[in-house]
Every structure is written in structure tokens, then in C-alpha cells.
Design a protein around this motif. Structure first.
Motif, short mmCIF file in Angstrom:
data_model
loop_
_atom_site.label_atom_id
_atom_site.label_comp_id
_atom_site.label_asym_id
_atom_site.label_seq_id
_atom_site.Cartn_x
_atom_site.Cartn_y
_atom_site.Cartn_z
N ARG A 81 0.76 -1.13 0.18
CA ARG A 81 -0.02 -0.08 0.18
C ARG A 81 0.92 1.25 0.02
O ARG A 81 0.64 2.32 -0.83
CB ARG A 81 -0.99 0.22 1.26
N GLY A 82 1.91 1.40 0.87
CA GLY A 82 3.02 2.45 0.96
C GLY A 82 3.39 2.90 -0.49
O GLY A 82 3.33 3.85 -1.00
N VAL A 91 0.78 4.48 -2.67
CA VAL A 91 0.68 5.77 -2.30
C VAL A 91 1.67 6.55 -2.97
O VAL A 91 1.50 7.57 -3.65
CB VAL A 91 0.39 6.23 -1.02
N LEU A 139 -3.27 13.21 -1.21
CA LEU A 139 -3.22 11.66 -1.27
C LEU A 139 -2.38 11.34 -0.16
O LEU A 139 -2.88 10.05 0.39
CB LEU A 139 -2.11 11.20 -2.53
N GLN A 140 -1.42 12.08 0.55
CA GLN A 140 -0.78 11.51 1.62
C GLN A 140 -1.81 11.41 2.81
O GLN A 140 -1.85 10.53 3.69
CB GLN A 140 0.19 12.50 1.98
N ARG A 143 -5.02 11.07 2.68
CA ARG A 143 -5.93 9.92 2.52
C ARG A 143 -5.38 8.53 2.93
O ARG A 143 -5.90 7.73 3.32
CB ARG A 143 -6.63 9.96 1.09
N SER A 144 -4.05 8.43 2.57
CA SER A 144 -3.25 7.39 3.03
C SER A 144 -3.31 7.28 4.36
O SER A 144 -3.50 5.94 4.99
CB SER A 144 -1.95 7.22 2.48
N ARG A 145 -3.07 8.04 5.14
CA ARG A 145 -2.89 8.10 6.54
C ARG A 145 -4.43 7.87 7.09
O ARG A 145 -4.34 7.06 7.94
CB ARG A 145 -2.66 9.33 7.04
N LYS A 150 -6.45 6.15 5.68
CA LYS A 150 -6.96 4.55 5.52
C LYS A 150 -6.16 3.65 6.56
O LYS A 150 -6.48 2.53 6.86
CB LYS A 150 -6.36 4.12 4.09
N GLU A 151 -4.76 4.32 6.79
CA GLU A 151 -3.95 3.42 7.65
C GLU A 151 -4.57 3.38 9.10
O GLU A 151 -4.63 2.33 9.92
CB GLU A 151 -2.75 3.85 7.78
#
Length: 314
Positions: free
Chosen positions: A232-233, A236, A303-304, A306-308, A310-311
Motif C-alpha cells: 500500500r505504501g 501511495v 493523497l498523503q 487519504r493514505s494516513r 486509511k491506515e
């Protein structure tokens, strides 16, 4: 024994660049700052200065030569908001980003999974996949112009496999020019996506995969439940790079199609060049550059974040 301990503490403090003693304060030696000084000067003195100066120029109506440019304030930004070609460039950028990112991600994951299995001549396949990344667009552009010409090799192949009805001037019409540019970009950058996914998959614990196999998980189940979340990382990071790359796209659209036909392959990068260099509207081009910078930073931050999210929720 206590004297030895005190001596060690004194030596350790000295090695760390501090002075410790009765009535003295701990002092750090700033020697390390000298090593980062060149990069600091470069970033602050050159890059950020140029960004600030570009923002100043964006408030001028200037051809780049007149020693007395006219100050127009936000006039250039108002013109951009009413510019139909600018709207086209944003539309092209959005479509370009979505299509190239999705296809490159799918191909990169598939190639990485296949080459992590027991495949003969895997090194050869890796080299073949990665070669387009190191080829300069200035070298490949004439090849693609010839390949997709009305009498080019692509139409020749279609005619000789019974699909001659599909032959057309791929770069000479609005409906197919942008898809051709996206296909070239996918061919060029899938190798980088593959390499990053291949490295990310190498970090996945093999015992987890073996346990899933023992529990009866098939290939698709392992891919969806273990491998995909494990990279996933990387996804992203590739999403951020693809978004910024789409905003800065210049070389392939300009060298292959020169932004045409009828602005069908015009992007922000090619439009900035057209306005600034070809038409000498330097102030307008600077305003477009500022907008490009804001959009790139906005995409990266979004994007960063949103990624955090989701985590934390995942």
C-alpha cells in the motif's frame, strides 16, 4: 571503579560534542550544519527565490524583454479562469493521470508477482521491462511519430492481420491523439512501477504467504489479502508521483504531437511553454506555473492524508 565511570562519562560527552563540568552548561558543536549548508543555500537561495520571483512575474503583463512591465495584479489569473484551453489542459491531465496510473499499477503488480515466482530467465525479463525507463523521450519520439503515422508500421500491422478497417491517422485526429500519448507514457514508465512493486513484495514475510497457502488460499486470495495491502505504501508513493508527473507532463506530448491537433494533447506543461516561449506572454505563463505548483502540492497533500486515514481506519 567510580573514577573509571566518571572518566568514561567525560570521554563520551566529549565525543558527542559537549562539554560537561562543574558550573558549565552543555554546549553542542554545530559542525554538522556546515555539511547541509550547500543544500540549504540551493533550496532557499535558488529554488524558493525562483518560486517567489515567478509569483511576482505572474502579476505582470510582460513579454520578457520590456524593462517596464505593466502590473496587472490578479488579471492573469482572471484570464486563466476564462481560458477554454486551460480548461482543456486540466481535463486532459485528469484523464491522463487516472488512465496511466491505473494501467501502470495493474501491469506493475502483475509483472512483479510473475517474476517473484519461479520463472526462467527472470533477469532478462526484468531488463526488457525496465529498458523504456532509461530511454530519452527525444530519442523515442521520432520512432513513435513514424509508428503511428497514416502510412506507419502500426497501420501496416493492422492491415496484414485483417483489421485494416481500424487503420487511421492516430496522431492526426483529436479522438485518438490523447490515447496514443497515454499508451506511450504507459510503455515508458511501467518498468519503474514494476521495479518498485518488486522491491516492496520482497519485504513481505514469506512465512505469512506460506501460512496462507497452508490454509488453502489461492493465488487471487493471496494477492488481494496479503500482497496488495503489503504494498500500500508503494501504491501511495506512486500515486503522488503519477499525479505530479501528470501535471508536469511535457516531453512526450510536445515531441510526439506538439500539443495538437487542435489542442487535443495540450497539457499544462506544453501550454506554459507555448504561452511563455512561443507567444512571449511571460506573465501569463508565470501565472500558469504558479497554478501548476499549487495543484501539484494539493494532490500530494491530499493523497498523503487519504493514505494516513486509511491506515488509521484499517
Amino acid at each position: 571503579m567510580s573514577g573509571t565511570t566518571a572518566e568514561r562519562q567525560r570521554l563520551g560527552a566529549g565525543a558527542a560534542g559537549t562539554e560537561v563540568g562543574p558550573g558549565t552548561r552543555r554546549r553542542l558543536r554545530p559542525a554538522g550544519y556546515l555539511w547541509i549548508l550547500p543544500a540549504l543555500v540551493l533550496c532557499v537561495g535558488l529554488i524558493y527565490y525562483c518560486i517567489a520571483y515567478t509569483a511576482v512575474i505572474s502579476t505582470w503583463d510582460w513579454d520578457g524583454l520590456d524593462p517596464f512591465p505593466e502590473h496587472v495584479g490578479a488579471g492573469n489569473y482572471v484570464r486563466i479562469a476564462q481560458d477554454p484551453i486551460f480548461a482543456k489542459t486540466i481535463e486532459h491531465t485528469a484523464v491522463f493521470f487516472v488512465v496511466t496510473f491505473v494501467v501502470q499499477t495493474a501491469l506493475g503488480v502483475v509483472f512483479a508477482v510473475l517474476l517473484h515466482s519461479k520463472v526462467r530467465l527472470a533477469v532478462v525479463y526484468k531488463v526488457i521491462i525496465f529498458i523504456p525507463v532509461v530511454l530519452a523521450p527525444a530519442i523515442t519520439a521520432p520512432v513513435f511519430r513514424r509508428l503511428y503515422a497514416p502510412d506507419g508500421q502500426f497501420n501496416w500491422v493492422l492491415e496484414h492481420i485483417g483489421l485494416g478497417s481500424l487503420a487511421q491517422p492516430w496522431l492526426g485526429q483529436e479522438s485518438t491523439a490523447l490515447p496514443v500519448i497515454m499508451a506511450i507514457t504507459i510503455w515508458q514508465w511501467t518498468g519503474l512501477t514494476f521495479v518498485l512493486y518488486f522491491a516492496a513484495m520482497a519485504q513481505i514475510d514469506v512465512s505469512v504467504l506460506e501460512a496462507a497457502r497452508i490454509d488453502g488460499a489461492g493465488n487471487l486470495r493471496v494477492l488481494a489479502s496479503i500482497i496488495w495491502p503489503g504494498v500500500r505504501g508503494t501504491t501511495v508513493a506512486l500515486g503522488i508521483l503519477s499525479a505530479i508527473g501528470a501535471l508536469k507532463t511535457f516531453d512526450v506530448p510536445y515531441l510526439v504531437a506538439v500539443g495538437g491537433p487542435n489542442y487535443a494533447t495540450e497539457f499544462l506543461g506544453t501550454y506554459i511553454y507555448r504561452k511563455t516561449i512561443a507567444q512571449s506572454h511571460v506573465g501569463y505563463g508565470a501565472a500558469l506555473s504558479v497554478i501548476l505548483l499549487v495543484l501539484a502540492l494539493g494532490f500530494a497533500i491530499l493523497l498523503q492524508v487519504r493514505s494516513r486515514e486509511k491506515e488509521t481506519t484499517g
